[in-house]
Write a protein that holds these residues in place. Structure first.
Motif, PDB file in Angstrom:
ATOM      1  N   PHE A  12      -4.662   2.491  -0.044  1.00  0.00           N
ATOM      2  CA  PHE A  12      -6.051   1.349  -0.613  1.00  0.00           C
ATOM      3  C   PHE A  12      -6.778   1.173  -1.505  1.00  0.00           C
ATOM      4  CE2 PHE A  12      -5.107   1.543   4.386  1.00  0.00           C
ATOM      5  CZ  PHE A  12      -4.399   0.189   4.444  1.00  0.00           C
ATOM      6  N   LYS A  13      -6.491   2.436  -1.927  1.00  0.00           N
ATOM      7  CA  LYS A  13      -6.940   2.824  -3.297  1.00  0.00           C
ATOM      8  C   LYS A  13      -5.799   1.454  -4.669  1.00  0.00           C
ATOM      9  CE  LYS A  13      -8.381   5.631  -7.625  1.00  0.00           C
ATOM     10  NZ  LYS A  13      -8.796   6.890  -7.620  1.00  0.00           N
ATOM     11  N   ALA A  14      -4.888   1.433  -4.223  1.00  0.00           N
ATOM     12  CA  ALA A  14      -3.690   0.797  -5.085  1.00  0.00           C
ATOM     13  C   ALA A  14      -4.028  -0.187  -5.202  1.00  0.00           C
ATOM     14  CB  ALA A  14      -2.243   0.892  -4.913  1.00  0.00           C
ATOM     15  N   PHE A  15      -4.050  -1.115  -3.500  1.00  0.00           N
ATOM     16  CA  PHE A  15      -5.049  -2.333  -3.740  1.00  0.00           C
ATOM     17  C   PHE A  15      -6.147  -2.453  -4.087  1.00  0.00           C
ATOM     18  CE2 PHE A  15      -1.674  -2.140   0.108  1.00  0.00           C
ATOM     19  CZ  PHE A  15      -0.293  -2.572  -1.210  1.00  0.00           C
ATOM     20  N   CYS A  16      -7.363  -1.568  -4.162  1.00  0.00           N
ATOM     21  CA  CYS A  16      -8.255  -2.514  -4.513  1.00  0.00           C
ATOM     22  C   CYS A  16      -8.904  -2.313  -5.792  1.00  0.00           C
ATOM     23  CB  CYS A  16      -9.486  -0.871  -4.108  1.00  0.00           C
ATOM     24  SG  CYS A  16      -9.923   0.267  -5.029  1.00  0.00           S
ATOM     25  N   GLU A  57       1.717   6.708  -7.071  1.00  0.00           N
ATOM     26  CA  GLU A  57       1.092   7.978  -6.169  1.00  0.00           C
ATOM     27  C   GLU A  57       1.123   7.311  -4.688  1.00  0.00           C
ATOM     28  OE1 GLU A  57      -2.128   9.644  -7.971  1.00  0.00           O
ATOM     29  OE2 GLU A  57      -1.226  10.482  -9.378  1.00  0.00           O
ATOM     30  N   SER A  58       0.859   5.985  -4.372  1.00  0.00           N
ATOM     31  CA  SER A  58       0.570   5.372  -3.374  1.00  0.00           C
ATOM     32  C   SER A  58       1.956   4.985  -2.407  1.00  0.00           C
ATOM     33  CB  SER A  58      -0.396   3.933  -3.508  1.00  0.00           C
ATOM     34  OG  SER A  58       1.206   3.135  -3.891  1.00  0.00           O
ATOM     35  N   GLY A  59       3.093   5.519  -3.896  1.00  0.00           N
ATOM     36  CA  GLY A  59       3.728   5.484  -2.790  1.00  0.00           C
ATOM     37  C   GLY A  59       4.495   4.037  -2.153  1.00  0.00           C
TER      38      GLY A  59
END
Length: 101
Positions: A12-16, A57-59
């Motif tokens: 979710f960090k990757a998408f924010c 890192e999020s994959g």
């Protein structure tokens, strides 16, 4: 904190962030070299590196080295995991398989 929650929080960090969403949009058409992403995004190398580290890192994004350049692409398995996670987290327990709640 549970290890699974830490892993899922990275997704979710990757998408924010709007820049990371723009990068994902560019990667939807296929693998891109970092040099192309820098030009398309109109950002510096260090800024791109920061965002790509979070995405990798999020994959959700995979990378590979070719000479001095890094090439990025959307990870099919990471993308599927993220989509399944969102459905799982937003589906009421009554509608899910008992072991998943």
């Amino acid at each position: 904190m549970d290890t699974a929650h830490k892993k899922n929080a990275k997704i979710f960090k990757a998408f924010c962030d709007e820049k990371r969403l723009a990068i994902l949009d560019l990667l939807r058409s296929g693998e891109k070299c970092a040099c192309v992403l820098i030009d398309e995004m109109e950002i510096g190398q260090s800024s791109l590196s920061y965002h790509m580290k979070i995405l990798c890192e999020s994959g959700v994004v995979d990378s590979r080295q070719e000479g001095k350049w890094t090439h990025y692409r959307i990870s099919q398995s990471g993308s599927k995991y993220a989509a399944d996670l969102l459905v799982q987290l937003t589906t009421p327990c009554l509608e899910q398989i008992p072991d998943k709640c």
